[in-house]
Scaffold this motif. Sequence first.
Motif, PDB file in Angstrom:
ATOM      1  N   MET A  19       0.860  -1.176   0.000  1.00 51.13           N
ATOM      2  CA  MET A  19       0.000   0.000   0.000  1.00 51.13           C
ATOM      3  C   MET A  19       0.902   1.233   0.000  1.00 51.13           C
ATOM      4  N   ASN A  20       0.570   2.191  -0.837  1.00 54.57           N
ATOM      5  CA  ASN A  20       1.427   3.372  -0.896  1.00 54.57           C
ATOM      6  C   ASN A  20       1.148   4.317   0.269  1.00 54.57           C
ATOM      7  N   VAL A  21       2.057   5.229   0.476  1.00 58.36           N
ATOM      8  CA  VAL A  21       2.008   6.126   1.628  1.00 58.36           C
ATOM      9  C   VAL A  21       0.799   7.059   1.574  1.00 58.36           C
ATOM     10  N   ALA A  22       0.478   7.570   0.397  1.00 61.19           N
ATOM     11  CA  ALA A  22      -0.662   8.495   0.271  1.00 61.19           C
ATOM     12  C   ALA A  22      -1.964   7.805   0.660  1.00 61.19           C
ATOM     13  N   ARG A  23      -2.142   6.553   0.225  1.00 60.02           N
ATOM     14  CA  ARG A  23      -3.360   5.812   0.577  1.00 60.02           C
ATOM     15  C   ARG A  23      -3.420   5.532   2.078  1.00 60.02           C
ATOM     16  N   GLN A  24      -2.268   5.212   2.675  1.00 65.92           N
ATOM     17  CA  GLN A  24      -2.230   4.976   4.114  1.00 65.92           C
ATOM     18  C   GLN A  24      -2.606   6.229   4.889  1.00 65.92           C
ATOM     19  N   LEU A  25      -2.059   7.364   4.471  1.00 65.46           N
ATOM     20  CA  LEU A  25      -2.380   8.617   5.154  1.00 65.46           C
ATOM     21  C   LEU A  25      -3.856   8.971   4.991  1.00 65.46           C
ATOM     22  N   LYS A  26      -4.386   8.754   3.808  1.00 69.66           N
ATOM     23  CA  LYS A  26      -5.799   9.036   3.564  1.00 69.66           C
ATOM     24  C   LYS A  26      -6.678   8.143   4.426  1.00 69.66           C
ATOM     25  N   SER A  27      -6.353   6.864   4.508  1.00 65.69           N
ATOM     26  CA  SER A  27      -7.162   5.963   5.322  1.00 65.69           C
ATOM     27  C   SER A  27      -7.048   6.300   6.801  1.00 65.69           C
ATOM     28  N   MET A  28      -5.868   6.711   7.255  1.00 67.99           N
ATOM     29  CA  MET A  28      -5.715   7.110   8.657  1.00 67.99           C
ATOM     30  C   MET A  28      -6.526   8.361   8.956  1.00 67.99           C
ATOM     31  N   ALA A  29      -6.547   9.312   8.030  1.00 68.12           N
ATOM     32  CA  ALA A  29      -7.330  10.540   8.221  1.00 68.12           C
ATOM     33  C   ALA A  29      -8.822  10.229   8.250  1.00 68.12           C
ATOM     34  N   PHE A  30      -9.297   9.384   7.312  1.00 68.50           N
ATOM     35  CA  PHE A  30     -10.711   9.011   7.300  1.00 68.50           C
ATOM     36  C   PHE A  30     -11.096   8.292   8.585  1.00 68.50           C
ATOM     37  N   ASP A  31     -10.229   7.385   9.048  1.00 71.84           N
ATOM     38  CA  ASP A  31     -10.512   6.647  10.278  1.00 71.84           C
ATOM     39  C   ASP A  31     -10.589   7.596  11.465  1.00 71.84           C
ATOM     40  N   TRP A  32      -9.682   8.550  11.536  1.00 71.30           N
ATOM     41  CA  TRP A  32      -9.689   9.516  12.631  1.00 71.30           C
ATOM     42  C   TRP A  32     -10.968  10.352  12.607  1.00 71.30           C
ATOM     43  N   VAL A  33     -11.348  10.841  11.422  1.00 70.00           N
ATOM     44  CA  VAL A  33     -12.576  11.633  11.288  1.00 70.00           C
ATOM     45  C   VAL A  33     -13.787  10.793  11.660  1.00 70.00           C
ATOM     46  N   ASP A  34     -13.787   9.535  11.248  1.00 69.22           N
ATOM     47  CA  ASP A  34     -14.907   8.651  11.552  1.00 69.22           C
ATOM     48  C   ASP A  34     -15.061   8.453  13.055  1.00 69.22           C
ATOM     49  N   ARG A  35     -13.962   8.375  13.755  1.00 72.50           N
ATOM     50  CA  ARG A  35     -14.015   8.154  15.206  1.00 72.50           C
ATOM     51  C   ARG A  35     -14.355   9.429  15.982  1.00 72.50           C
ATOM     52  N   VAL A  36     -13.978  10.589  15.444  1.00 71.29           N
ATOM     53  CA  VAL A  36     -14.129  11.844  16.185  1.00 71.29           C
ATOM     54  C   VAL A  36     -15.413  12.596  15.833  1.00 71.29           C
ATOM     55  N   VAL A  37     -15.741  12.678  14.560  1.00 76.63           N
ATOM     56  CA  VAL A  37     -16.879  13.476  14.110  1.00 76.63           C
ATOM     57  C   VAL A  37     -18.136  12.604  14.081  1.00 76.63           C
ATOM     58  N   PRO A  38     -19.129  12.936  14.892  1.00 75.16           N
ATOM     59  CA  PRO A  38     -20.348  12.124  14.902  1.00 75.16           C
ATOM     60  C   PRO A  38     -21.194  12.365  13.652  1.00 75.16           C
ATOM     61  N   VAL A  39     -22.007  11.374  13.347  1.00 76.21           N
ATOM     62  CA  VAL A  39     -22.914  11.454  12.208  1.00 76.21           C
ATOM     63  C   VAL A  39     -24.309  11.727  12.741  1.00 76.21           C
ATOM     64  N   LYS A  40     -24.982  12.718  12.152  1.00 71.99           N
ATOM     65  CA  LYS A  40     -26.339  13.031  12.574  1.00 71.99           C
ATOM     66  C   LYS A  40     -27.314  12.297  11.649  1.00 71.99           C
ATOM     67  N   PRO A  41     -28.052  11.312  12.187  1.00 73.30           N
ATOM     68  CA  PRO A  41     -28.970  10.555  11.332  1.00 73.30           C
ATOM     69  C   PRO A  41     -30.235  11.345  11.008  1.00 73.30           C
ATOM     70  N   VAL A  42     -30.905  10.906   9.956  1.00 76.62           N
ATOM     71  CA  VAL A  42     -32.184  11.488   9.561  1.00 76.62           C
ATOM     72  C   VAL A  42     -33.213  11.164  10.648  1.00 76.62           C
ATOM     73  N   VAL A  43     -34.032  12.144  10.993  1.00 75.40           N
ATOM     74  CA  VAL A  43     -35.064  11.935  12.006  1.00 75.40           C
ATOM     75  C   VAL A  43     -36.348  11.513  11.306  1.00 75.40           C
ATOM     76  N   ARG A  44     -36.875  10.372  11.738  1.00 75.50           N
ATOM     77  CA  ARG A  44     -38.110   9.829  11.169  1.00 75.50           C
ATOM     78  C   ARG A  44     -39.095   9.559  12.296  1.00 75.50           C
ATOM     79  N   PRO A  45     -40.376   9.420  11.956  1.00 76.72           N
ATOM     80  CA  PRO A  45     -41.348   9.023  12.978  1.00 76.72           C
ATOM     81  C   PRO A  45     -40.974   7.647  13.554  1.00 76.72           C
TER      82      PRO A  45
END
Length: 118
Positions: free
Chosen positions: A1-27
């Motif tokens: 795996m190249n370095v750019a892909r590793q850095l991108k995956s690490m950044a996505f993983d960090w964002v996924d763990r830190v930034v919450p996802v707001k789900p759609v509100v339904r009845p």
Amino acid sequence: MNVARQLKSMAFDWVDRVVPVKPVVRPPALQTALDRESRRMHLYFSRNCPASIQVRRHCLRLGLRVVEKDVERVDAYRNELVNGGGAPRVPCLRIDGEQDSQWLYSPDAILDYLDQRY
């Protein structure tokens, strides 16, 4: 795996763990029906794959409670993926139907399916 892909995956993983996802509100009644239906979907993913994280967050954003299976942590999930779908690629969404299962491998196909269905 190249370095750019590793850095991108690490950044996505960090964002996924830190930034919450707001789900759609339904009845509540509609959300309960969607929860029941979404339990028939299994998402095979990897924390090192940016496309997997994108699909996983999209499911959370739609308020779906799909069964998440990390193929890097559990070998049985990887074996399910290879034996059932035929390829060890992630992300993969398995949709269990009445008689058979449908396997979607492309992130674009998965996102299109989820957007059209929900």
